[in-house]
Scaffold this motif. Structure first.
Motif, mmCIF file in Angstrom:
data_model
loop_
_atom_site.group_PDB
_atom_site.id
_atom_site.type_symbol
_atom_site.label_atom_id
_atom_site.label_comp_id
_atom_site.label_asym_id
_atom_site.label_seq_id
_atom_site.Cartn_x
_atom_site.Cartn_y
_atom_site.Cartn_z
ATOM 1 N N PHE A 27 -0.885 15.030 -2.413
ATOM 2 C CA PHE A 27 1.053 14.099 -2.108
ATOM 3 C C PHE A 27 2.188 15.331 -2.682
ATOM 4 O O PHE A 27 2.250 14.978 -1.050
ATOM 5 C CB PHE A 27 0.835 13.005 -3.033
ATOM 6 C CG PHE A 27 1.786 12.045 -3.642
ATOM 7 C CD1 PHE A 27 2.373 11.560 -1.446
ATOM 8 C CD2 PHE A 27 3.025 12.352 -3.516
ATOM 9 C CE1 PHE A 27 3.097 10.730 -1.729
ATOM 10 C CE2 PHE A 27 4.325 11.743 -3.769
ATOM 11 C CZ PHE A 27 4.764 11.400 -2.493
ATOM 12 N N TYR A 28 1.714 15.943 -2.945
ATOM 13 C CA TYR A 28 2.310 16.939 -3.710
ATOM 14 C C TYR A 28 2.591 18.101 -2.725
ATOM 15 O O TYR A 28 3.652 18.182 -2.012
ATOM 16 C CB TYR A 28 2.000 17.247 -5.009
ATOM 17 C CG TYR A 28 3.079 18.622 -5.596
ATOM 18 C CD1 TYR A 28 4.789 18.647 -5.696
ATOM 19 C CD2 TYR A 28 2.537 20.512 -5.282
ATOM 20 C CE1 TYR A 28 4.964 19.777 -5.773
ATOM 21 C CE2 TYR A 28 3.477 21.679 -5.213
ATOM 22 C CZ TYR A 28 4.654 20.846 -6.449
ATOM 23 O OH TYR A 28 5.435 22.192 -6.161
ATOM 24 N N GLU A 53 8.832 9.465 2.154
ATOM 25 C CA GLU A 53 7.567 9.723 2.075
ATOM 26 C C GLU A 53 7.310 9.302 0.457
ATOM 27 O O GLU A 53 6.450 8.949 -0.160
ATOM 28 C CB GLU A 53 7.571 11.454 2.119
ATOM 29 C CG GLU A 53 7.763 11.442 2.891
ATOM 30 C CD GLU A 53 7.538 13.289 3.678
ATOM 31 O OE1 GLU A 53 7.768 13.866 4.785
ATOM 32 O OE2 GLU A 53 7.464 14.033 2.841
ATOM 33 N N GLY A 74 4.594 6.697 -1.266
ATOM 34 C CA GLY A 74 3.784 7.365 -2.311
ATOM 35 C C GLY A 74 3.547 6.316 -3.450
ATOM 36 O O GLY A 74 2.116 5.821 -4.055
ATOM 37 N N TRP A 132 -4.335 8.862 3.976
ATOM 38 C CA TRP A 132 -2.983 8.005 3.179
ATOM 39 C C TRP A 132 -2.017 9.035 3.797
ATOM 40 O O TRP A 132 -0.736 8.650 3.867
ATOM 41 C CB TRP A 132 -3.327 8.076 1.561
ATOM 42 C CG TRP A 132 -3.343 6.756 1.193
ATOM 43 C CD1 TRP A 132 -4.327 6.614 0.539
ATOM 44 C CD2 TRP A 132 -2.769 5.707 1.515
ATOM 45 N NE1 TRP A 132 -4.404 4.945 0.151
ATOM 46 C CE2 TRP A 132 -3.266 4.479 0.763
ATOM 47 C CE3 TRP A 132 -1.380 5.222 1.866
ATOM 48 C CZ2 TRP A 132 -2.855 2.944 0.996
ATOM 49 C CZ3 TRP A 132 -0.762 4.008 2.294
ATOM 50 C CH2 TRP A 132 -1.533 2.764 1.063
ATOM 51 N N MET A 133 -2.559 10.694 3.189
ATOM 52 C CA MET A 133 -1.390 11.739 3.655
ATOM 53 C C MET A 133 -1.220 11.586 4.845
ATOM 54 O O MET A 133 0.171 12.030 5.191
ATOM 55 C CB MET A 133 -1.794 13.058 3.075
ATOM 56 C CG MET A 133 -2.527 13.243 2.088
ATOM 57 S SD MET A 133 -1.266 12.643 0.713
ATOM 58 C CE MET A 133 -1.918 11.106 -0.523
ATOM 59 N N ILE A 162 1.385 8.939 5.208
ATOM 60 C CA ILE A 162 3.264 9.793 4.131
ATOM 61 C C ILE A 162 3.774 10.603 4.589
ATOM 62 O O ILE A 162 5.162 10.398 5.028
ATOM 63 C CB ILE A 162 2.896 9.748 2.751
ATOM 64 C CG1 ILE A 162 2.050 9.455 1.418
ATOM 65 C CG2 ILE A 162 3.622 11.300 2.370
ATOM 66 C CD1 ILE A 162 1.187 9.098 0.871
#
Length: 130
Positions: A14-15, A28, A32, A82-83, A86
């Motif tokens: 995620f970062y 975003e 998250g 998911w990414m 996001i």
């Protein structure tokens, strides 16, 4: 893999995605948090882990890939789907975000793109109900 290790991996991923374009978008970050809750992670702990990465970003990519490779293919697909969601949360997937996601799913993990797209659809359905 233990839940804690999975959370560390998804926080790292995620970062990497949210900083890829040089702009951390509030949409975003909000998605998250929703992702963390839907995946059964403690949202506050998720945020704490993010802060630690921001303060010490060294080796995040390497650690993330190592963590992803320990996961099942299903979990890898889930996390990459998911990414993608996001990266699109702000209405646009920046080329840098796409390049990163592509590099990870295609080159590092050798995942099927269609499987990720199909899973994105399922995640969107979950998000609508959540």
């Amino acid at each position: 893999m233990m839940k804690t290790e999975s959370m560390n991996t998804i926080v790292e991923l995620f970062y990497l995605v949210v900083i890829a374009d040089g702009t951390v978008d509030p949409k975003e970050l909000a998605l998250g948090k929703r992702m963390a809750r839907l995946e059964g992670f403690d949202a506050n702990r998720f945020e704490d882990e993010m802060v630690q990465l921001i303060e010490n970003p060294k080796d995040v990519y390497v650690n993330c890939i190592l963590g992803l490779k320990k996961l099942s293919k299903e979990s890898q697909i889930n996390f990459l789907a998911w990414m993608c969601l996001i990266a699109n949360a702000d209405g646009f997937m920046h080329n840098a975000e796409w390049d990163l996601i592509y590099k990870i799913y295609h080159k590092e993990l050798k995942l099927d793109r269609q499987a990720i797209l199909d899973h994105q659809f399922k995640l969107n359905q979950k998000l609508r109900k959540f």
